[in-house]
Design an enzyme around this catalytic site. Sequence first.
Site, short mmCIF file in Angstrom:
data_model
loop_
_atom_site.label_atom_id
_atom_site.label_comp_id
_atom_site.label_asym_id
_atom_site.label_seq_id
_atom_site.Cartn_x
_atom_site.Cartn_y
_atom_site.Cartn_z
N HIS A 95 0.84 -1.00 -0.10
CA HIS A 95 0.17 -0.01 0.01
C HIS A 95 0.66 1.15 -0.03
O HIS A 95 0.96 2.23 -1.08
CB HIS A 95 -0.86 -0.08 1.14
CG HIS A 95 -1.95 -1.20 1.26
ND1 HIS A 95 -2.70 -1.59 -0.03
CD2 HIS A 95 -2.15 -1.91 2.27
CE1 HIS A 95 -3.25 -2.74 0.53
NE2 HIS A 95 -3.01 -2.97 1.53
N ASP A 139 -5.16 -8.34 -2.85
CA ASP A 139 -5.63 -7.86 -1.43
C ASP A 139 -6.70 -8.96 -0.93
O ASP A 139 -6.61 -10.02 -0.72
CB ASP A 139 -5.59 -6.42 -1.18
CG ASP A 139 -5.38 -6.04 -0.01
OD1 ASP A 139 -5.45 -6.87 1.14
OD2 ASP A 139 -5.24 -4.87 0.43
#
Length: 451
Positions: free
Chosen positions: A268, A319
């Site tokens: 991220h 994810d």
Amino acid sequence: MTVLYVEQLLTTDGWQQSARVHLQGERIAKIEADAAMQPGDERHAVVVPAMSNLHSHAFQRGMAGLAEARGPSTDDFWSWRETMYRFASRMTPDQLQAVAAQAYVEMLEAGYCRVGEFHYLHHDADARPFADPAEMAGRIAAAAGETGISLTLLPVFYAHASFGGRPPNAIQRRFVHGLDDYQRLIERCKELLSHQSGSVLGVAPHSLRAVTPDELTEVVQLLPESPVHIHIAEQLSEVRDCIAWSGLRPVQWLLDNIEVDARWCLVHATHVDEAEIIGIARSGAIVGLCPITEANLGDGIFPATEFLAAGGQFGIGTDSNVCIGVAGELSLLEYTQRLSCKVRNVIGLRTHSTGMALFQRALSGGASALGAADAGIAEGSIANLVSLAADEPAMICRRGDALIDSWLFAGVGGIVDCVWVRASKQVEQGRHRRRESIRRAYHQAMKELCA
């Protein structure tokens, strides 16, 4: 030996026309360009390299779509996390394997060949350890073996609820290890993967919230040559809490206190300033971007243009697996930059294809982050291949880089035709070879979980 006859082949040297690709064992033995098709050759219109998915929580595929109702207050990552915790709290080993296998089938059908499984669902539903410390990790490995996807297993070290070593919450105890127990998990995972071709084992300190500095130092030394993945700077509240704890932003703290290098993947890294952008790029670490999940969770927009200008490298991941696709992740990455910068074709190199720039960067960064040896099509490389359906509406009359642009930005499904992992065909005509049996097991698991 299998020979593919490919009208347009994307190699590490660029596009080759009328190529015969010889597959032997798990590798590409030979490539003949400008060749004539021979009897017995398997014909394909377009073949490109398969992509690495550098960040997955496979079990979350089962809860996709179940956290889309607004609560009484503003919803954010933290309210979503409570839904995820409740879903995870019930999952059995059999259910985990079924859900992971379904996720991996969808990844393969989307054009992925390898998954980085950031695995933290370790213990039984009552938080007690299983007799085999790698019971749940073994189910991830079994799902990968069942579907044929290459696996980089990243067992997560998770010890605390927040910065400063706060004790974990009761609902987090399925994830939690001490250092000795985590080391035993790593040793057991080594045994599991020793029988699985192409598998890689790394370590994954969950986040700066979940480990102390001393624990982080010990965890990254357990496998000194292997990948290290960590969630970092995903949420603004995480940045604020880190500053309150240490006086530094998360990425800056990591760069100042830990030797971050090319084996690291910073997942991220959404909220980074200019100094952190330069620091990551100089370290050689890969940033793991998951645009669909980051959008779904309202994380924010990673400053990709500034990062790439500084020489940074990225890969893509799915994810939470809310929607699995190579094209979806890459097109959304570009579109968020366009919305932020208010211009078009942001990540593309000047006068070059935007789709190709995205694809090649993600291909290289993803393979590097997952410890994979090869990231392209060349003689001697592992045969991880994707054939694209040139007769789909978005692909008609496209050649060269326009094929990648059209796949990523204009495709509406049906573009991925066949997928080979280590020269073994796992997907044909867009369907995984074991799609139906895996879907039946997934259906049963979801009936149990939603009862």
